[in-house]
Design an enzyme around this catalytic site. Structure first.
Site, PDB file in Angstrom:
ATOM      1  N   ALA A 119     -44.540 125.552 -24.233  1.00 30.90           N
ATOM      2  CA  ALA A 119     -43.540 126.483 -24.756  1.00 30.90           C
ATOM      3  C   ALA A 119     -44.130 127.661 -25.516  1.00 30.90           C
ATOM      4  O   ALA A 119     -43.551 128.751 -25.515  1.00 30.90           O
ATOM      5  CB  ALA A 119     -42.567 125.728 -25.664  1.00 30.90           C
TER       6      ALA A 119
ATOM      7  N   LYS B 216     -56.086 126.161  -9.274  1.00 32.98           N
ATOM      8  CA  LYS B 216     -54.686 126.473  -8.979  1.00 32.98           C
ATOM      9  C   LYS B 216     -54.305 126.004  -7.582  1.00 32.98           C
ATOM     10  O   LYS B 216     -53.187 125.504  -7.370  1.00 32.98           O
ATOM     11  CB  LYS B 216     -54.444 127.975  -9.117  1.00 32.98           C
ATOM     12  CG  LYS B 216     -54.676 128.547 -10.502  1.00 32.98           C
ATOM     13  CD  LYS B 216     -53.821 127.881 -11.563  1.00 32.98           C
ATOM     14  CE  LYS B 216     -52.344 128.190 -11.458  1.00 32.98           C
ATOM     15  NZ  LYS B 216     -51.572 127.663 -12.604  1.00 32.98           N
TER      16      LYS B 216
ATOM     17  N   VAL C 144     -50.364 138.685 -14.993  1.00 32.26           N
ATOM     18  CA  VAL C 144     -49.139 138.844 -15.769  1.00 32.26           C
ATOM     19  C   VAL C 144     -49.379 139.770 -16.965  1.00 32.26           C
ATOM     20  O   VAL C 144     -50.148 139.435 -17.873  1.00 32.26           O
ATOM     21  CB  VAL C 144     -48.605 137.483 -16.262  1.00 32.26           C
ATOM     22  CG1 VAL C 144     -47.247 137.675 -16.919  1.00 32.26           C
ATOM     23  CG2 VAL C 144     -48.505 136.488 -15.097  1.00 32.26           C
TER      24      VAL C 144
END
Length: 359
Positions: free
Chosen positions: A10, A158, A188
């Site tokens: 989170a 990945k 990102v």
């Protein structure tokens, strides 16, 4: 909405934006954190939840341990597995990076599969599992897989983690009804929600801080974190997404393009941003002494060509201009005091001029 969604990792950069996106659209969210006692790292999320009037709670769970995952998924209807290790430099032990990625993914999947209420799991993978190790420069789609034998450790991790997820999902009995959706984002960028940075911010941070004397010929296929957060929500809400991968990345952007975007915006404010190229041989030599720079060496001169057509057509997903993402990344690095303004941008009163919030 009465459903509760579990978001792993989170306090991470991507997960934080995903949580804000879900809360803003009426979802109740449970986030996993490694240390529940460390409330400081999640304080910004608590503030966003209060501002949005959202339902947000946290539980302790670590990708490297089985404890806590059964309790984390209990009562949830969807799981977004966003957490994943991303090295800031080439790992000393490739095997450890790969094991963490694969074992962590399977740990979350097993926990989700054991809880009947969980109907869908969205896995955040990467174009690192799609676009690397190929001998041609064709545009890659969701049908492609990275060739692990010709790829660095992160790309292998990945790829193997995502393959393990598909194999596990395929091994479940049909009556279990657990749907898997995979998102494959590119690099990102976008604004930080807290002072915690991500490895993906490093090119912009180093350019803005004047730590780059010249530009290696490296680049990335970029996605804005805010758009990626929307893609996660759409992956939950789109019924036909089950069993599919979705590339979430746009055009390839060279580091020199980032530099010119930043120079145009911040050069007039006194920032010294390099815009000249560096020969590959010099980059390789400098990488001997700069662990962070070593990550760029395998990517020298390579172009990431991917298509996000499926996400656009099936999810109704869109991306903002990459120049906006670059500028908003830089603004947030200044706002969070991760990069300090040059002296020329300090007023006579001593007050630093920091760009207004971009989110």
């Amino acid at each position: 909405m009465s459903t509760r969604v579990l978001v792993t990792g989170a306090t991470g950069f991507v997960a934080g934006h995903v949580i804000v996106e879900l809360l803003g659209n009426g979802y109740a969210v449970r986030g996993t954190v490694r240390d529940p006692a460390d409330t400081g790292k999640r304080a910004h999320l608590v503030e966003y939840a209060a501002r949005l009037g959202g339902d947000l709670e946290f539980v302790g769970a670590d990708l490297n341990a089985d404890e806590g995952w059964a309790e984390a998924v209990e009562g949830c209807t969807e799981v977004l597995h966003v957490a994943s290790p991303f090295p800031s430099a080439p790992p000393a032990d490739d095997g450890e990076l790969i094991r963490t990625a694969v074992d962590g993914t399977l740990r979350v999947l097993r926990a989700a599969a054991a809880v009947p209420s969980v109907r869908r799991m969205v896995l955040t993978s990467s174009i690192a599992a799609i676009a690397h190790g190929h001998r041609d420069d064709a545009v890659r789609t969701e049908a492609d897989w990275t060739v692990v034998e010709r790829s660095p450790a992160y790309q292998r991790s990945k790829t193997l983690a995502e393959r393990a997820a598909w194999e596990f999902a395929g091994s479940l009995p049909a009556e279990r009804g657990l749907e898997l959706v995979v998102l494959n984002p590119g690099m990102v960028l976008g604004p930080l929600l807290s002072p915690e940075t991500s490895t993906s911010h490093e090119p912009v941070r180093r350019l803005l801080a004047g730590e780059v004397p010249g530009l290696p010929r490296v680049g990335w296929s970029v996605v804005d974190v805010r758009d990626l957060a929307v893609a996660h929500r759409l992956a939950l809400e789109t019924a036909d997404a089950a069993g599919k991968r979705y590339i979430c990345a746009g055009e390839h952007v060279w580091m020199r393009d980032m530099a010119h975007t930043l120079a145009a915006e911040y050069g007039p404010r006194g920032f010294r941003i390099a815009t000249r190229g560096l020969p590959g041989a010099l980059v390789r030599l400098a990488a001997v002494f700069d662990r962070g720079l070593r990550l760029t060496v395998p990517a020298l001169g390579k172009v990431e060509r991917v298509s996000a057509a499926r996400a656009r057509e099936e999810l109704g997903w869109t991306m903002r201009p990459v120049a906006e993402s670059i500028r908003d990344t830089a603004d947030s690095l200044l706002r969070q005091r991760i990069v300090n303004p040059p002296r020329s941008s300090v007023s006579a009163s001593g007050e630093r001029r920091v760009p207004a919030a971009g989110i």
